[in-house]
Motif scaffolding. Structure first.
Motif, PDB file in Angstrom:
ATOM      1  N   ILE A  47       0.860  -1.187   0.000  1.00 51.96           N
ATOM      2  CA  ILE A  47       0.000   0.000   0.000  1.00 51.96           C
ATOM      3  C   ILE A  47       0.893   1.234   0.000  1.00 51.96           C
ATOM      4  CG2 ILE A  47      -1.754   1.319   1.240  1.00 51.96           C
ATOM      5  CD1 ILE A  47      -2.716  -1.351   2.434  1.00 51.96           C
ATOM      6  N   ILE A  48       0.677   2.110  -0.955  1.00 53.73           N
ATOM      7  CA  ILE A  48       1.456   3.341  -1.081  1.00 53.73           C
ATOM      8  C   ILE A  48       0.544   4.531  -0.823  1.00 53.73           C
ATOM      9  CG2 ILE A  48       2.628   4.842  -2.756  1.00 53.73           C
ATOM     10  CD1 ILE A  48       3.854   2.260  -3.930  1.00 53.73           C
ATOM     11  N   VAL A  49       1.035   5.484  -0.052  1.00 47.16           N
ATOM     12  CA  VAL A  49       0.309   6.722   0.215  1.00 47.16           C
ATOM     13  C   VAL A  49       0.963   7.835  -0.595  1.00 47.16           C
ATOM     14  CG1 VAL A  49      -0.408   8.386   1.970  1.00 47.16           C
ATOM     15  CG2 VAL A  49      -0.328   5.943   2.525  1.00 47.16           C
ATOM     16  N   ALA A  50       0.131   8.591  -1.308  1.00 47.81           N
ATOM     17  CA  ALA A  50       0.633   9.660  -2.162  1.00 47.81           C
ATOM     18  C   ALA A  50      -0.214  10.906  -1.976  1.00 47.81           C
ATOM     19  CB  ALA A  50       0.604   9.223  -3.636  1.00 47.81           C
ATOM     20  N   GLY A  51       0.366  12.056  -2.254  1.00 50.77           N
ATOM     21  CA  GLY A  51      -0.419  13.273  -2.134  1.00 50.77           C
ATOM     22  C   GLY A  51       0.209  14.450  -2.853  1.00 50.77           C
ATOM     23  N   PHE A  52      -0.650  15.317  -3.368  1.00 55.35           N
ATOM     24  CA  PHE A  52      -0.236  16.533  -4.074  1.00 55.35           C
ATOM     25  C   PHE A  52      -0.555  17.748  -3.203  1.00 55.35           C
ATOM     26  CE2 PHE A  52      -1.367  20.148  -6.829  1.00 55.35           C
ATOM     27  CZ  PHE A  52      -0.228  20.265  -7.615  1.00 55.35           C
ATOM     28  N   SER A  53       0.415  18.640  -3.045  1.00 57.02           N
ATOM     29  CA  SER A  53       0.220  19.904  -2.350  1.00 57.02           C
ATOM     30  C   SER A  53      -0.322  19.664  -0.939  1.00 57.02           C
ATOM     31  CB  SER A  53      -0.700  20.814  -3.184  1.00 57.02           C
ATOM     32  OG  SER A  53      -0.648  22.145  -2.723  1.00 57.02           O
ATOM     33  N   GLN A  54      -1.499  20.189  -0.605  1.00 56.82           N
ATOM     34  CA  GLN A  54      -2.052  19.980   0.734  1.00 56.82           C
ATOM     35  C   GLN A  54      -2.209  18.490   1.041  1.00 56.82           C
ATOM     36  OE1 GLN A  54      -6.102  20.966   1.888  1.00 56.82           O
ATOM     37  NE2 GLN A  54      -5.341  22.566   3.248  1.00 56.82           N
ATOM     38  N   GLY A  55      -2.593  17.711   0.044  1.00 48.96           N
ATOM     39  CA  GLY A  55      -2.710  16.267   0.235  1.00 48.96           C
ATOM     40  C   GLY A  55      -1.374  15.618   0.535  1.00 48.96           C
ATOM     41  N   GLY A  56      -0.294  16.196   0.017  1.00 48.65           N
ATOM     42  CA  GLY A  56       1.036  15.669   0.309  1.00 48.65           C
ATOM     43  C   GLY A  56       1.430  15.889   1.755  1.00 48.65           C
ATOM     44  N   ALA A  57       1.038  17.043   2.318  1.00 51.90           N
ATOM     45  CA  ALA A  57       1.337  17.313   3.721  1.00 51.90           C
ATOM     46  C   ALA A  57       0.653  16.284   4.619  1.00 51.90           C
ATOM     47  CB  ALA A  57       0.892  18.728   4.080  1.00 51.90           C
ATOM     48  N   VAL A  58      -0.590  15.930   4.283  1.00 56.07           N
ATOM     49  CA  VAL A  58      -1.297  14.899   5.037  1.00 56.07           C
ATOM     50  C   VAL A  58      -0.617  13.541   4.837  1.00 56.07           C
ATOM     51  CG1 VAL A  58      -3.489  13.675   5.337  1.00 56.07           C
ATOM     52  CG2 VAL A  58      -3.478  16.142   4.933  1.00 56.07           C
ATOM     53  N   SER A  59      -0.139  13.299   3.642  1.00 60.95           N
ATOM     54  CA  SER A  59       0.507  12.018   3.333  1.00 60.95           C
ATOM     55  C   SER A  59       1.748  11.795   4.179  1.00 60.95           C
ATOM     56  CB  SER A  59       0.858  11.940   1.849  1.00 60.95           C
ATOM     57  OG  SER A  59      -0.308  11.956   1.054  1.00 60.95           O
ATOM     58  N   TYR A  60       2.546  12.861   4.374  1.00 56.95           N
ATOM     59  CA  TYR A  60       3.715  12.725   5.250  1.00 56.95           C
ATOM     60  C   TYR A  60       3.284  12.236   6.633  1.00 56.95           C
ATOM     61  CZ  TYR A  60       7.220  15.084   2.284  1.00 56.95           C
ATOM     62  OH  TYR A  60       8.110  15.398   1.284  1.00 56.95           O
ATOM     63  N   GLN A  61       2.299  12.922   7.200  1.00 58.15           N
ATOM     64  CA  GLN A  61       1.842  12.574   8.541  1.00 58.15           C
ATOM     65  C   GLN A  61       1.263  11.159   8.580  1.00 58.15           C
ATOM     66  OE1 GLN A  61       2.043  14.148  11.512  1.00 58.15           O
ATOM     67  NE2 GLN A  61       0.880  12.506  12.513  1.00 58.15           N
ATOM     68  N   ALA A  62       0.409  10.842   7.620  1.00 50.76           N
ATOM     69  CA  ALA A  62      -0.297   9.558   7.633  1.00 50.76           C
ATOM     70  C   ALA A  62       0.651   8.384   7.455  1.00 50.76           C
ATOM     71  CB  ALA A  62      -1.368   9.540   6.544  1.00 50.76           C
ATOM     72  N   ALA A  63       1.544   8.464   6.468  1.00 54.13           N
ATOM     73  CA  ALA A  63       2.425   7.330   6.172  1.00 54.13           C
ATOM     74  C   ALA A  63       3.461   7.113   7.262  1.00 54.13           C
ATOM     75  CB  ALA A  63       3.101   7.529   4.823  1.00 54.13           C
ATOM     76  N   GLY A 100       4.245   0.303   1.711  1.00 53.50           N
ATOM     77  CA  GLY A 100       5.038   0.081   0.512  1.00 53.50           C
ATOM     78  C   GLY A 100       5.797   1.300   0.037  1.00 53.50           C
ATOM     79  N   GLY A 101       5.341   2.497   0.427  1.00 55.39           N
ATOM     80  CA  GLY A 101       6.027   3.700  -0.020  1.00 55.39           C
ATOM     81  C   GLY A 101       5.222   4.955   0.270  1.00 55.39           C
ATOM     82  N   LEU A 102       5.906   6.087   0.159  1.00 54.74           N
ATOM     83  CA  LEU A 102       5.308   7.416   0.324  1.00 54.74           C
ATOM     84  C   LEU A 102       5.749   8.273  -0.848  1.00 54.74           C
ATOM     85  CD1 LEU A 102       4.023   9.847   1.857  1.00 54.74           C
ATOM     86  CD2 LEU A 102       6.187  10.022   3.135  1.00 54.74           C
ATOM     87  N   MET A 103       4.780   8.892  -1.523  1.00 56.94           N
ATOM     88  CA  MET A 103       5.082   9.746  -2.670  1.00 56.94           C
ATOM     89  C   MET A 103       4.430  11.105  -2.455  1.00 56.94           C
ATOM     90  SD  MET A 103       4.248   9.049  -6.689  1.00 56.94           S
ATOM     91  CE  MET A 103       2.456   9.094  -6.539  1.00 56.94           C
ATOM     92  N   THR A 104       5.237  12.159  -2.487  1.00 57.16           N
ATOM     93  CA  THR A 104       4.696  13.505  -2.294  1.00 57.16           C
ATOM     94  C   THR A 104       5.060  14.393  -3.478  1.00 57.16           C
ATOM     95  OG1 THR A 104       6.613  14.319  -1.068  1.00 57.16           O
ATOM     96  CG2 THR A 104       4.869  13.240   0.214  1.00 57.16           C
ATOM     97  N   LEU A 105       4.089  15.182  -3.901  1.00 63.06           N
ATOM     98  CA  LEU A 105       4.241  16.027  -5.082  1.00 63.06           C
ATOM     99  C   LEU A 105       3.939  17.474  -4.714  1.00 63.06           C
ATOM    100  CD1 LEU A 105       2.857  13.134  -5.888  1.00 63.06           C
ATOM    101  CD2 LEU A 105       2.608  14.167  -8.133  1.00 63.06           C
ATOM    102  N   SER A 106       4.881  18.373  -4.994  1.00 66.22           N
ATOM    103  CA  SER A 106       4.659  19.812  -4.863  1.00 66.22           C
ATOM    104  C   SER A 106       4.092  20.180  -3.499  1.00 66.22           C
ATOM    105  CB  SER A 106       3.715  20.300  -5.974  1.00 66.22           C
ATOM    106  OG  SER A 106       4.203  19.954  -7.246  1.00 66.22           O
ATOM    107  N   THR A 107       4.767  19.737  -2.444  1.00 64.55           N
ATOM    108  CA  THR A 107       4.211  19.923  -1.107  1.00 64.55           C
ATOM    109  C   THR A 107       5.296  20.267  -0.096  1.00 64.55           C
ATOM    110  OG1 THR A 107       2.707  18.943   0.521  1.00 64.55           O
ATOM    111  CG2 THR A 107       4.328  17.469  -0.481  1.00 64.55           C
ATOM    112  N   TYR A 108       4.922  20.203   1.185  1.00 61.42           N
ATOM    113  CA  TYR A 108       5.820  20.552   2.277  1.00 61.42           C
ATOM    114  C   TYR A 108       5.520  19.635   3.459  1.00 61.42           C
ATOM    115  CZ  TYR A 108       1.605  23.142   3.673  1.00 61.42           C
ATOM    116  OH  TYR A 108       0.320  23.477   3.984  1.00 61.42           O
ATOM    117  N   PHE A 109       6.464  19.535   4.375  1.00 63.53           N
ATOM    118  CA  PHE A 109       6.371  18.619   5.512  1.00 63.53           C
ATOM    119  C   PHE A 109       5.821  19.413   6.697  1.00 63.53           C
ATOM    120  CE2 PHE A 109       9.033  15.026   7.712  1.00 63.53           C
ATOM    121  CZ  PHE A 109       7.889  14.609   8.388  1.00 63.53           C
ATOM    122  N   ALA A 110       4.508  19.553   6.757  1.00 63.00           N
ATOM    123  CA  ALA A 110       3.869  20.472   7.704  1.00 63.00           C
ATOM    124  C   ALA A 110       4.036  20.058   9.153  1.00 63.00           C
ATOM    125  CB  ALA A 110       2.380  20.600   7.371  1.00 63.00           C
TER     126      ALA A 110
END
Length: 219
Positions: free
Chosen positions: A110-126, A134-144
């Motif tokens: 299972i891979i968690v991915a997110g763009f922009s605001q969704g990427g910030a949530v992805s960091y926290q969630a994964a 299985g992995g974490l993929m973040t696009l155009s985001t920040y580690f909030a």
């Protein structure tokens, strides 16, 4: 259990892996679904899950109600956010991960991915999930939540792919660089790639995402 509403794209054969992909502010789960055929993952049987964020007032947009994973109070480089809401959103993603496991997908696939605001949530969630993903993929985001996230030991060795547009006018590329450094400080190694684009996605990036997903899910 009340799950987030999601758009799901099923593979042609029974799914053996899943990608949970979060959209950006003001968008919806429909945003990234058209990318699935472009990824051309061959025989990999991947279920793509695109959750829809709840609608809420967003301070930086004059309190306008729109799909948002959390409220953003300021748009300065440090981006003050509603941390309670980002944690709630991350928990909602944990619930979706749990559901995939119940549906027969191993956590390691299972891979968690997110763009922009969704990427910030992805960091926290994964990073806080208690089983190895299985992995974490973040696009155009920040580690909030870099200062507060409790990285679970199960995901310390998590494969991470971070990508950003060199000319991003919404989330400056320096925040992508900073995220990679913040991960490194937590002993997490990330692959980082940039592209000559604004706050968007591009075909060279999609090809790199395809290769990264294939590597993560072919093991």
């Amino acid at each position: 259990m009340n799950y987030l509403p999601c758009l799901e794209v099923e593979p042609q054969t029974a799914a053996t892996a899943a990608v949970i992909w979060l959209h950006g502010l003001g968008a919806s789960g429909d945003d990234f679904a058209p990318i699935v055929p472009e990824l051309d993952l061959g025989d990999l049987a991947v279920r793509f899950i695109f959750p829809h964020a709840p609608s809420r007032p967003v301070t930086i947009n004059n309190g306008m109600v729109m799909p948002a994973w959390y409220d953003i109070f300021t748009l300065d480089i440090d981006r003050k956010i509603d941390e309670e809401q980002i944690l709630q959103s991350a928990q909602a993603i944990h619930d979706l991960i749990d559901r995939e496991i119940e549906r027969g997908i191993a956590a390691e696939r299972i891979i968690v991915a997110g763009f922009s605001q969704g990427g910030a949530v992805s960091y926290q969630a994964a990073l806080s999930y208690p089983k190895p993903l299985g992995g974490l993929m973040t696009l155009s985001t920040y580690f909030a939540t870099s200062d507060t996230v409790a990285v679970d030991s199960a995901n310390q060795p998590l494969p991470v792919f971070v990508s950003h547009g060199l000319y991003d006018s919404v989330v400056p590329e320096v925040l992508g660089q900073r995220a990679v450094e913040l991960l490194k400080a937590k002993s997490i190694t990330a692959e980082y790639k940039t592209y000559p684009m604004d706050h968007e996605v591009c075909m060279p990036q999609i090809r790199d995402i395809s290769q990264w997903l294939t590597t993560c899910l072919s093991n």
